[in-house]
Write a protein that holds these residues in place. Sequence first.
Motif, PDB file in Angstrom:
ATOM      1  N   CYS A 178       0.987  -1.027   0.007  1.00 55.40           N
ATOM      2  CA  CYS A 178       0.029  -0.027   0.064  1.00 55.40           C
ATOM      3  C   CYS A 178       0.699   1.188   0.067  1.00 55.40           C
ATOM      4  N   GLY A 179       0.287   2.309  -0.231  1.00 55.62           N
ATOM      5  CA  GLY A 179       0.993   3.529  -0.170  1.00 55.62           C
ATOM      6  C   GLY A 179       1.285   4.481  -1.278  1.00 55.62           C
ATOM      7  N   ILE A 180       1.178   3.902  -2.658  1.00 56.58           N
ATOM      8  CA  ILE A 180       1.510   4.236  -3.694  1.00 56.58           C
ATOM      9  C   ILE A 180       0.366   5.499  -4.035  1.00 56.58           C
ATOM     10  N   THR A 181      -0.624   5.684  -3.501  1.00 54.78           N
ATOM     11  CA  THR A 181      -1.588   6.514  -3.933  1.00 54.78           C
ATOM     12  C   THR A 181      -1.802   7.506  -2.664  1.00 54.78           C
ATOM     13  N   SER A 182      -1.056   7.388  -1.674  1.00 51.07           N
ATOM     14  CA  SER A 182      -1.452   8.085  -0.187  1.00 51.07           C
ATOM     15  C   SER A 182      -0.623   9.262  -0.262  1.00 51.07           C
TER      16      SER A 182
ATOM     17  N   LYS B  40     -12.130   8.493  -3.290  1.00 53.80           N
ATOM     18  CA  LYS B  40     -10.833   8.077  -3.348  1.00 53.80           C
ATOM     19  C   LYS B  40     -10.751   6.574  -3.950  1.00 53.80           C
ATOM     20  N   PHE B  41      -9.890   6.175  -4.680  1.00 55.60           N
ATOM     21  CA  PHE B  41      -9.855   4.884  -5.471  1.00 55.60           C
ATOM     22  C   PHE B  41      -8.428   4.475  -5.785  1.00 55.60           C
TER      23      PHE B  41
ATOM     24  N   ALA C 157      -8.746  -5.169 -10.776  1.00 60.06           N
ATOM     25  CA  ALA C 157      -9.710  -4.989  -9.706  1.00 60.06           C
ATOM     26  C   ALA C 157      -9.427  -3.585  -9.059  1.00 60.06           C
ATOM     27  N   ALA C 158     -10.303  -3.054  -8.274  1.00 60.14           N
ATOM     28  CA  ALA C 158     -10.121  -1.883  -7.913  1.00 60.14           C
ATOM     29  C   ALA C 158     -10.835  -1.672  -6.390  1.00 60.14           C
ATOM     30  N   GLY C 159     -10.631  -0.561  -5.810  1.00 60.18           N
ATOM     31  CA  GLY C 159     -11.380  -0.123  -4.612  1.00 60.18           C
ATOM     32  C   GLY C 159     -11.719   1.293  -4.813  1.00 60.18           C
ATOM     33  N   LEU C 160     -12.889   1.781  -4.033  1.00 62.04           N
ATOM     34  CA  LEU C 160     -13.296   2.950  -4.269  1.00 62.04           C
ATOM     35  C   LEU C 160     -14.303   3.449  -3.499  1.00 62.04           C
ATOM     36  N   SER C 161     -14.302   4.760  -3.051  1.00 64.69           N
ATOM     37  CA  SER C 161     -15.360   5.500  -2.351  1.00 64.69           C
ATOM     38  C   SER C 161     -15.695   6.752  -2.794  1.00 64.69           C
ATOM     39  N   LEU C 162     -17.312   7.032  -2.629  1.00 65.16           N
ATOM     40  CA  LEU C 162     -17.818   8.249  -3.292  1.00 65.16           C
ATOM     41  C   LEU C 162     -18.952   8.540  -2.384  1.00 65.16           C
ATOM     42  N   ASN C 163     -19.282   9.752  -2.976  1.00 63.77           N
ATOM     43  CA  ASN C 163     -20.736  10.208  -2.322  1.00 63.77           C
ATOM     44  C   ASN C 163     -21.793   9.408  -2.860  1.00 63.77           C
TER      45      ASN C 163
END
Length: 819
Positions: free
Chosen positions: A145-149, A414-415, A421-427
């Motif tokens: 992890c960390g590459i998008t942080s 965030k995504f 494969a991917a993870g995401l969050s949105l309103n």
Amino acid sequence: MIYNKKWTLKHKGKVKETDLSKKINISPEISQILNNRGINNEKDAEIFMNPSLEYLRDPFLMKDMDKAVKRIKKAIENNENIYIYGDYDVDGVSSTSILYIYFKSIGYPVKYYIPNRLEEGYGINEEAIRKISSDDCTLIITVDCGITSVKEVEIANELGIDVIITDHHECQSEIPNAYAIVNPKQEDCSYPFDMLCGCGVAFKMIQALTDKEEFKTSMYNYLEIVTLATICDIVSLIDENRIIVKNGLKLMKEGKNLGLRELIKVCGIETNKIGSSHIGYSVGPRINASGRLGYSYLGVQLFTTDSQEEAKEIANILESKNIERQMIESKMYKEAEEIMANDESYKDDKVLVVAHEGWQHGVIGIVASKLTEKYYKPTVLLTIEGDEATGSARSIKGFSIFDALESCKDLMNKFGGHEQAAGLSLNRNNIKELKERINKIADYSLSKEDLIENIKVEYELEEDSANLDLVDDLHKLEPFGMNNPSPRFIMRDLLLTNVYKMGKNKQHLKIIVEDNKSYGCVGFNMSYLADNFEVGDKIDILFQVDENNYNNERKVQFLLKDIRLSHPKIATNNNMSIKLFEKIIPKDKENIYSIDIADEYLYDDIEGNRNINIFEYIKEDTLVITNTLNGFYRALSDISLTDLEFGINFNYINEKNKKVQLIFSPNIDKIDLKRYNRIILYDFLYNKGEYSYLNKNILNNENIIKYYREEDKIYLKSIMENIVPNREEFINIYKYMLVNKNIDIELTELKRVFKILPLKIFGILRVFKELNLLNFEINDDNNSISIYLLEKPDKKLNLDESVILNNLKNLKEMYLKSY
């Protein structure tokens, strides 16, 4: 396209002994699989089957590795407080574990932090950074992890913490301002292999931190765990990944890691037979289950403990968490299916975007994968909590879900992830727009053909080769995974003798098939196919070869991947077969059969030959002619196994630009024969006049392939015996229609309603339509037929005036003269 999935043979024809199989003493079956993978000489075969750990690459070729190693060694010298920041899936837990084991081996105490999947979600978060900072930490090493942080690393910098990122996920346009970034996917990283999993990258860091000679022995402390992560993260099993996994699986049989050994016991796996499928489908899910339910630390504790008692206890906890996960997953899957069933828009959507309140964060990815596998469509599954929706996305070949989400990043909080494969969050208010926009992207980039899964098959397996020797030999090709998939085979025209659903929720399929021998077949999560087949059907199966060890008796067992109908037991119960019967009857006076047999003796060579490799003849610009259901289904099965585009036409040829044309019951004289380089006959023609016509009009009669045998004549005989209805049958149908006026019934009800065979029914309906007594329409979408009586004509009915009926009588007469 008749089939839901495309099957493509890598090798067409029989498997034969090769020079390679003789030289290195392997079976022709294994040699052919190696050849399918581009391996056809001794040296390549040896490297593939016995990849040495000596071939592991220099870790310092990876960008920032030298910088990262110097910073870690400096931290050790200065006695700094080091934290490992991991992730909650198998890859993250494994990465954390091996780095922790490394520091433990050199006697340097470090701490680790894994975010709670349910409360914190994926990746580095600000609260965690501040919590770690309060423990006087000055160096964080992230794993997996960390590459998008970007923001979180900036906060760490402000708090005086150096961050070394080790990751393998795709890089976005902005890279975090970390002290060092070790990720082979960086554009300016010259490391020759960029398909390592997160744990693989951590393993390379340990290699860089360790003396070369010492690493030759110490690497065995980590190899089993890296193998687990590499298999479960579904990265390509080539290059270093293959080296790691092949050697790691051997080590697992010895059980060096105490915790992993106990977990394998809980799974009920015999260590001497452990393979990549056991790891991927049994061991990995139990580690993932704890993370999915918010207990990620259990995996690290299991892999790093020195106590057998503790290892046993944790393994049993993981087992109970996995059972809990399965129950949650089953409920979510059912709810997602119901949401789609109740919304018509999903039928046309190329990307399934499904959202629901209260779904479990940690299980969403598994359910998304299962929906993608079932429907072969990219899937985005979201759980809604308050104003936010978070979830996982899974994709299919040829569609980068990461790129698609990046195109919609203005909708995201965030995504991150990969192509598949991917993870995401949105309103939550953005869900509808995401569904619309991501489908617009898919409409542009995915064709209908892209949404048909293309399953690559090694070859058609001969019945004599489907034995336990093959089961044992296949282990030589392990590990299986991406770029070295588990070999899949087909067998065709098998008799289905039993079919039933099994499993706690009846989600699995069990069938028994036979030819000369009988085979048990299991299809996991395939019970939805059970209602498509009935005992007595002839079917084609696509499968992996496995074994069943019930009561210590070893038997060959097939793991099903797909099933096709080869030939229905009862044609009158099968919609496709009934539609074929309808196509035999001329649709009007302009489409009658018009070949004469006066010159039949110009071409009397009608003998066929089925002892050829038909795939050598199915090439571009080939016309395939069939006249019976048996011939049609055989031809369809063969053509569909090639990688050529093909069209299916009835009675006539249309001008679609297909490389192969499959035609059923044609009017031979209406075909533009000069368009084709070759004609393949899968059936006897209706009469010898048709052979003469072909002979005179094709450019080279050597290009007429007669792919049938004498016994196949019985199928043509059956058609000709029923092609002309008798007078009483005409009267019975007309009487029925006088009483009922209009009827709308399913095609499979035709025989029951009229008490005669569908072929005769369609002959009668065509004649009555020609004589203006009635009309009928077939609805292909719902497999029904509407028949309605017309006003009674003034003129008395005379069947002898029917052009169609007289043509059918003439066709039958010419057949009898010919045969």
